[in-house]
Motif scaffolding. Structure first.
Motif, mmCIF file in Angstrom:
data_model
loop_
_atom_site.group_PDB
_atom_site.id
_atom_site.type_symbol
_atom_site.label_atom_id
_atom_site.label_comp_id
_atom_site.label_asym_id
_atom_site.label_seq_id
_atom_site.Cartn_x
_atom_site.Cartn_y
_atom_site.Cartn_z
ATOM 1 N N GLU A 20 0.850 -1.189 0.000
ATOM 2 C CA GLU A 20 0.000 0.000 0.000
ATOM 3 C C GLU A 20 0.883 1.235 0.000
ATOM 4 O O GLU A 20 2.004 1.204 0.499
ATOM 5 C CB GLU A 20 -0.895 0.019 1.235
ATOM 6 N N ILE A 21 0.353 2.320 -0.533
ATOM 7 C CA ILE A 21 1.069 3.585 -0.555
ATOM 8 C C ILE A 21 0.587 4.439 0.611
ATOM 9 O O ILE A 21 -0.623 4.598 0.820
ATOM 10 C CB ILE A 21 0.837 4.329 -1.883
ATOM 11 N N VAL A 22 1.533 4.994 1.365
ATOM 12 C CA VAL A 22 1.227 5.942 2.436
ATOM 13 C C VAL A 22 1.598 7.317 1.888
ATOM 14 O O VAL A 22 2.772 7.600 1.650
ATOM 15 C CB VAL A 22 2.019 5.624 3.724
ATOM 16 N N HIS A 27 11.054 8.220 3.528
ATOM 17 C CA HIS A 27 11.540 6.849 3.689
ATOM 18 C C HIS A 27 11.189 6.246 5.041
ATOM 19 O O HIS A 27 11.551 5.110 5.307
ATOM 20 C CB HIS A 27 13.056 6.805 3.487
ATOM 21 N N GLY A 28 10.506 7.001 5.883
ATOM 22 C CA GLY A 28 10.153 6.487 7.210
ATOM 23 C C GLY A 28 8.674 6.603 7.508
ATOM 24 O O GLY A 28 8.282 7.264 8.465
ATOM 25 N N PRO A 29 7.817 5.943 6.703
ATOM 26 C CA PRO A 29 6.377 6.071 6.965
ATOM 27 C C PRO A 29 5.983 5.563 8.346
ATOM 28 O O PRO A 29 5.046 6.077 8.949
ATOM 29 C CB PRO A 29 5.727 5.242 5.862
ATOM 30 N N GLN A 30 6.716 4.576 8.863
ATOM 31 C CA GLN A 30 6.397 4.048 10.191
ATOM 32 C C GLN A 30 6.679 5.083 11.277
ATOM 33 O O GLN A 30 6.151 4.958 12.382
ATOM 34 C CB GLN A 30 7.158 2.745 10.460
ATOM 35 N N VAL A 37 0.242 3.566 9.785
ATOM 36 C CA VAL A 37 0.982 2.354 9.414
ATOM 37 C C VAL A 37 0.651 1.218 10.380
ATOM 38 O O VAL A 37 0.417 0.085 9.953
ATOM 39 C CB VAL A 37 2.499 2.626 9.360
ATOM 40 N N ASN A 38 0.608 1.505 11.656
ATOM 41 C CA ASN A 38 0.269 0.468 12.638
ATOM 42 C C ASN A 38 -1.127 -0.082 12.394
ATOM 43 O O ASN A 38 -1.348 -1.297 12.463
ATOM 44 C CB ASN A 38 0.376 1.009 14.059
ATOM 45 N N ARG A 39 -2.098 0.788 12.082
ATOM 46 C CA ARG A 39 -3.466 0.335 11.811
ATOM 47 C C ARG A 39 -3.484 -0.574 10.587
ATOM 48 O O ARG A 39 -4.098 -1.642 10.606
ATOM 49 C CB ARG A 39 -4.397 1.516 11.584
ATOM 50 N N ARG A 40 -2.772 -0.173 9.536
ATOM 51 C CA ARG A 40 -2.744 -0.989 8.320
ATOM 52 C C ARG A 40 -2.086 -2.346 8.583
ATOM 53 O O ARG A 40 -2.549 -3.371 8.085
ATOM 54 C CB ARG A 40 -2.001 -0.264 7.199
ATOM 55 N N MET A 41 -1.021 -2.348 9.364
ATOM 56 C CA MET A 41 -0.342 -3.611 9.672
ATOM 57 C C MET A 41 -1.245 -4.527 10.496
ATOM 58 O O MET A 41 -1.328 -5.730 10.237
ATOM 59 C CB MET A 41 0.974 -3.339 10.393
ATOM 60 N N ASP A 43 -4.519 -4.481 10.592
ATOM 61 C CA ASP A 43 -5.612 -4.940 9.712
ATOM 62 C C ASP A 43 -5.131 -6.103 8.841
ATOM 63 O O ASP A 43 -5.843 -7.095 8.669
ATOM 64 C CB ASP A 43 -6.109 -3.799 8.815
ATOM 65 N N PHE A 44 -3.923 -5.980 8.299
ATOM 66 C CA PHE A 44 -3.372 -7.055 7.463
ATOM 67 C C PHE A 44 -3.199 -8.337 8.264
ATOM 68 O O PHE A 44 -3.614 -9.403 7.845
ATOM 69 C CB PHE A 44 -2.047 -6.622 6.863
ATOM 70 N N MET A 45 -2.610 -8.209 9.442
ATOM 71 C CA MET A 45 -2.377 -9.403 10.268
ATOM 72 C C MET A 45 -3.676 -10.063 10.687
ATOM 73 O O MET A 45 -3.787 -11.286 10.729
ATOM 74 C CB MET A 45 -1.511 -9.061 11.478
ATOM 75 N N ALA A 46 -4.706 -9.263 10.970
ATOM 76 C CA ALA A 46 -6.003 -9.828 11.341
ATOM 77 C C ALA A 46 -6.636 -10.554 10.162
ATOM 78 O O ALA A 46 -7.287 -11.587 10.339
ATOM 79 C CB ALA A 46 -6.929 -8.717 11.836
ATOM 80 N N ALA A 47 -6.394 -10.046 8.962
ATOM 81 C CA ALA A 47 -6.994 -10.651 7.774
ATOM 82 C C ALA A 47 -6.332 -11.983 7.401
ATOM 83 O O ALA A 47 -6.998 -12.859 6.862
ATOM 84 C CB ALA A 47 -6.901 -9.683 6.590
ATOM 85 N N VAL A 48 -5.059 -12.124 7.702
ATOM 86 C CA VAL A 48 -4.346 -13.349 7.313
ATOM 87 C C VAL A 48 -4.164 -14.317 8.464
ATOM 88 O O VAL A 48 -3.768 -15.457 8.249
ATOM 89 C CB VAL A 48 -2.965 -13.048 6.669
ATOM 90 N N GLY A 49 -4.410 -13.872 9.668
ATOM 91 C CA GLY A 49 -4.138 -14.722 10.808
ATOM 92 C C GLY A 49 -5.341 -15.239 11.458
ATOM 93 O O GLY A 49 -5.563 -16.039 12.207
#
Length: 49
Positions: A20-22, A27-30, A37-41, A43-49
């Motif tokens: 995804e693009i932020v 170079h430091g979106p986190q 970034v934390n919300r997107r991460m 969300d991703f982990m919840a979707a795959v885990g």
């Protein structure tokens, strides 16, 4: 680096990956957009885990 190109390539080259693009970041979106970034991460982990 061309972000849009990477967004298209990453999922094709890394099975299960999502790119995804932020906007408005360097170079430091986190660091620049930690909450987003934390919300997107999470969300991703919840979707795959």
């Amino acid at each position: 680096m061309h972000p849009q190109r990477q967004v298209e390539r990453v999922p094709r080259l890394v099975p299960g990956a999502r790119a995804e693009i932020v906007s408005s970041t360097g170079h430091g979106p986190q660091i620049d957009h930690a909450d987003e970034v934390n919300r997107r991460m999470l969300d991703f982990m919840a979707a795959v885990g």
